[in-house]
Design a protein around this motif. Structure first.
Motif, PDB file in Angstrom:
ATOM      1  N   SER A  70      -6.747   9.747 -16.146  1.00 60.23           N
ATOM      2  CA  SER A  70      -6.174   9.240 -17.180  1.00 60.23           C
ATOM      3  C   SER A  70      -6.592   7.943 -17.753  1.00 60.23           C
ATOM      4  CB  SER A  70      -4.589   8.922 -16.509  1.00 60.23           C
ATOM      5  OG  SER A  70      -4.043  10.119 -16.144  1.00 60.23           O
ATOM      6  N   THR A  71      -7.435   7.364 -16.924  1.00 58.91           N
ATOM      7  CA  THR A  71      -8.147   6.019 -17.448  1.00 58.91           C
ATOM      8  C   THR A  71      -9.571   6.428 -17.984  1.00 58.91           C
ATOM      9  OG1 THR A  71      -9.022   5.601 -15.408  1.00 58.91           O
ATOM     10  CG2 THR A  71      -6.871   4.669 -15.813  1.00 58.91           C
ATOM     11  N   GLU A 117     -13.648   0.349 -19.911  1.00 58.44           N
ATOM     12  CA  GLU A 117     -13.419   1.181 -19.073  1.00 58.44           C
ATOM     13  C   GLU A 117     -12.311   1.229 -18.307  1.00 58.44           C
ATOM     14  OE1 GLU A 117     -16.744   1.339 -16.378  1.00 58.44           O
ATOM     15  OE2 GLU A 117     -16.142  -0.271 -15.371  1.00 58.44           O
ATOM     16  N   VAL A 121      -0.671  14.419 -15.181  1.00 59.14           N
ATOM     17  CA  VAL A 121      -1.930  15.421 -15.020  1.00 59.14           C
ATOM     18  C   VAL A 121      -1.253  15.804 -13.407  1.00 59.14           C
ATOM     19  CG1 VAL A 121      -4.364  15.583 -14.308  1.00 59.14           C
ATOM     20  CG2 VAL A 121      -3.556  14.085 -16.273  1.00 59.14           C
ATOM     21  N   GLY A 141      -1.454   6.953  -9.195  1.00 62.62           N
ATOM     22  CA  GLY A 141      -2.608   7.498  -8.398  1.00 62.62           C
ATOM     23  C   GLY A 141      -2.598   6.602  -7.232  1.00 62.62           C
ATOM     24  N   GLY A 142      -3.841   6.170  -7.193  1.00 62.13           N
ATOM     25  CA  GLY A 142      -4.424   5.262  -6.074  1.00 62.13           C
ATOM     26  C   GLY A 142      -3.676   3.741  -6.412  1.00 62.13           C
ATOM     27  N   ASN A 143      -3.255   3.494  -7.596  1.00 67.10           N
ATOM     28  CA  ASN A 143      -3.155   2.222  -7.900  1.00 67.10           C
ATOM     29  C   ASN A 143      -4.200   1.080  -7.692  1.00 67.10           C
ATOM     30  OD1 ASN A 143      -1.173   0.253  -8.751  1.00 67.10           O
ATOM     31  ND2 ASN A 143      -0.304  -0.043  -6.927  1.00 67.10           N
ATOM     32  N   THR A 144      -5.413   1.508  -8.149  1.00 72.71           N
ATOM     33  CA  THR A 144      -6.530   0.606  -8.218  1.00 72.71           C
ATOM     34  C   THR A 144      -6.705  -0.086  -9.737  1.00 72.71           C
ATOM     35  OG1 THR A 144      -8.201   2.483  -8.519  1.00 72.71           O
ATOM     36  CG2 THR A 144      -7.543   1.716  -6.311  1.00 72.71           C
ATOM     37  N   GLY A 145      -5.976   0.731 -10.457  1.00 74.82           N
ATOM     38  CA  GLY A 145      -6.134   0.479 -11.836  1.00 74.82           C
ATOM     39  C   GLY A 145      -6.161  -1.165 -12.070  1.00 74.82           C
ATOM     40  N   GLN A 200      -7.615   8.097  -7.344  1.00 76.59           N
ATOM     41  CA  GLN A 200      -7.313   9.574  -7.485  1.00 76.59           C
ATOM     42  C   GLN A 200      -7.689  10.133  -8.730  1.00 76.59           C
ATOM     43  OE1 GLN A 200      -3.160   9.843  -6.430  1.00 76.59           O
ATOM     44  NE2 GLN A 200      -3.252   8.809  -4.694  1.00 76.59           N
ATOM     45  N   GLY A 206     -15.089   5.243 -15.836  1.00 78.23           N
ATOM     46  CA  GLY A 206     -16.434   5.048 -16.092  1.00 78.23           C
ATOM     47  C   GLY A 206     -17.363   4.860 -14.631  1.00 78.23           C
ATOM     48  N   SER A 208     -14.095   1.883  -6.329  1.00 73.61           N
ATOM     49  CA  SER A 208     -12.985   2.108  -5.770  1.00 73.61           C
ATOM     50  C   SER A 208     -12.380   3.679  -5.240  1.00 73.61           C
ATOM     51  CB  SER A 208     -11.712   1.627  -6.778  1.00 73.61           C
ATOM     52  OG  SER A 208     -12.102   2.510  -7.914  1.00 73.61           O
ATOM     53  N   PRO A 254       3.823   7.300 -13.868  1.00 71.90           N
ATOM     54  CA  PRO A 254       2.992   8.024 -13.010  1.00 71.90           C
ATOM     55  C   PRO A 254       1.773   7.036 -11.971  1.00 71.90           C
ATOM     56  CG  PRO A 254       2.380   8.545 -15.327  1.00 71.90           C
ATOM     57  CD  PRO A 254       3.470   7.496 -15.278  1.00 71.90           C
TER      58      PRO A 254
END
Ligand code: FAD
Length: 477
Positions: free
Chosen positions: A142-143, A420, A202, A65-69, A136, A146, A131, A63
């Protein structure tokens, strides 16, 4: 592919390498592996159909999302037949209910879109991080993200009232409750908060809203040392109680790096360390300036603070916030950094910073600690810059050795190696190293119960024990 195309249509399936590329590499460009294709569903029903197809074909699903992880959790791992499931086309705000102080949103909406939807009905959605224009809701859930206002409002876990989730076998769990209280067995939403897409997809979230903020007082304070910074935080908590919504720490070296590397970003004065404090209130008449001034006078008299400025306008406030936000860009311009996201008990912050400075000086001479973070949460980003004139790629094997040493130092002080950002691929070896075997067994049990074939986001969080990945060959973003 044909079956997937029949579910999501031509526009929902990317197969060409050039189209896939941006989805296959993480934000820091540390991990990049191919996916069979990128699937972009438009509805929960389509996500469920995609999951069923992948289950039948034995294909893994990553999965995104914004791929900022920052731990490479949303991108493929090596050597596995897998698709990336991007939620970006599911971005609708389904409902906003100011009477219930709740909002139901699809997983692909950005954080800024949710903040704006809340503001339109005179409410606040308080999660805030650098970010936010790209991250997203599905990724933030999912992370368990914080950010800047956790000390007042909590992290994402505290802001989620309910979730809608597609399970690995394609069944849909509708848990979109708006209730504040519901003690009827397991609180299932928490299985999916912070578990980085390893237990379910999600697809929508019901989020908690707060009264809109009508008054703010923001100060940038120079303090004599780290102990003075934590003393200032405690004093602010005692004086301002619930009005203290932000308390960020920036080491003097980190601020000097920003001043050197980022145009128009200069601290108003020199100091050994800085604290960014913000008080806010929904009451337009709240005397926040007076509270802040009294707090700063006290700190100056006690010789904990050396100097301070209070923002006189929203423009000045944003300039102060920018000093803190530009640190990552300044690190990049300096050649990258070995990044860490530790937390320790508040009482041990000063001791931890001193120990890190000693550690780097003794074991990694020439390297430069660059420390900043969410002081109120005991959460420090302990980044280590390569020696002057070098880039992080030049560190080679030292990259992993530095990470091992910094994380061990935090854990030895009753801290954590990931406060976080999560575990993803980047911290999976640290999890195996530091977590109690009982913790790990419980995690495996839950994973096996929901995803017995291990097809959802494989290689993230839990994986075979190994060494800290050596990421020195990367750009080190
Ligand atoms: C400049 C910058 C500043 C940052 N500051 C902070 C900060 O202050 N605090 C903080 O906590 N983080 C911070 N981050 C990290 C990052 O923004 C957060 O982790 C954010 O929550 C990731 O959201 P995303 O949509 O980009 O998720 P992604 O990166 O796409 O994914 C993150 C994880 O969630 C999973 N996932 C994504 N969407 C779903 C879904 N719908 N269902 C199931 N699983 C899903 C992915 O598989 C992956 O494991 C920062 C990042 C950057 C680049």
């Amino acid at each position: 592919m044909a079956a997937l195309r029949s579910v999501v249509g031509d526009a929902g399936l990317l197969t060409e390498a050039a189209d896939r590329a941006a989805f296959e590499s993480d934000w820091r460009r540390l991990r990049s592996n191919p996916a069979l294709c990128i699937v972009l569903p438009r509805s929960t029903a389509e996500v469920a159909a995609v999951m069923r197809l992948c289950a039948d074909a034995g294909i893994a699903v990553v999965p995104q999302g914004g791929n900022t992880g920052l731990v490479a959790g949303a991108v493929p791992v090596a050597d596995a037949p897998q698709i990336v499931l991007s939620l970006r086309r599911m971005a609708a705000i389904r409902t906003v209910d100011p009477d219930d102080d709740s909002l139901v949103v699809e997983a692909g909406a950005t954080l800024v879109a949710v903040q704006e939807a809340a503001a339109k009905v005179d409410r606040l959605f308080p999660l805030s991080l650098a970010s936010e224009g790209t991250a997203q809701i599905g990724g933030l859930v999912s992370t368990n993200a914080g950010g800047l206002q956790v000390l007042a409002y909590g992290s994402m876990r505290a802001l989620v009232l309910g979730l809608e989730v597609v399970l690995p076998n394609g069944r849909v769990w509708n848990g979109l409750s708006t209730l504040r209280k519901d003690n009827t067995g397991l609180d299932l939403k928490h299985l999916f908060v912070g578990t980085e897409g390893t237990l379910g997809i999600v697809t929508a979230a019901c989020l908690r809203l707060f009264p809109a903020i009508r008054r703010r007082a923001t100060a940038f304070v120079g303090v004599v040392d780290v102990a003075a910074a934590t003393a200032l935080f405690r004093a602010a908590q005692a004086r301002a109680a619930g009005a203290l919504t932000m308390c960020e720490f920036v080491a003097g070296d980190a601020m000097r790096l920003v001043a050197r590397r980022v145009a128009d970003a200069r601290p108003p004065f020199e100091a050994p360390a800085y604290v960014l404090l913000e008080l806010s209130s929904p009451d337009p008449d709240a005397p926040l300036d007076r509270t802040l001034e009294a707090l700063l006078e006290e700190a100056l008299e006690a010789e904990r603070a050396m100097d301070a400025v209070i923002a006189q306008s929203e423009r000045e406030r944003l300039q102060l916030l920018r000093l803190r936000e530009e640190i990552s860009e300044a690190e990049l311009a300096e050649g990258g950094a070995v990044k860490h996201d530790i937390a320790v008990p508040l009482s041990r912050i000063a001791e931890t910073v001193a120990a890190i400075e000693d550690l780097v000086a003794e074991r990694f001479p020439g390297c430069r600690p660059n420390i900043f973070g969410h002081l109120g949460d005991g959460n420090l980003h302990v980044n280590v810059l390569p020696p002057e004139g070098r880039t992080v790629s030049d560190l080679g094997d030292l990259y992993g050795t530095i990470t091992e040493a910094v994380e061990a130092l935090a854990v030895a002080r009753q801290g954590t190696f990931s406060a976080e950002h999560g575990v993803g691929q980047m911290r999976a070896a640290s999890l195996a190293r530091f977590k109690d075997p009982v913790d790990l067994d419980l995690m495996r049990t839950v994973k096996h119960a929901l995803d017995p074939a291990g097809r959802l986001n494989p290689g993230k969080i839990l994986r075979a024990e190994g060494t800290i990945p050596r990421d020195g060959a990367s750009s080190g973003r």
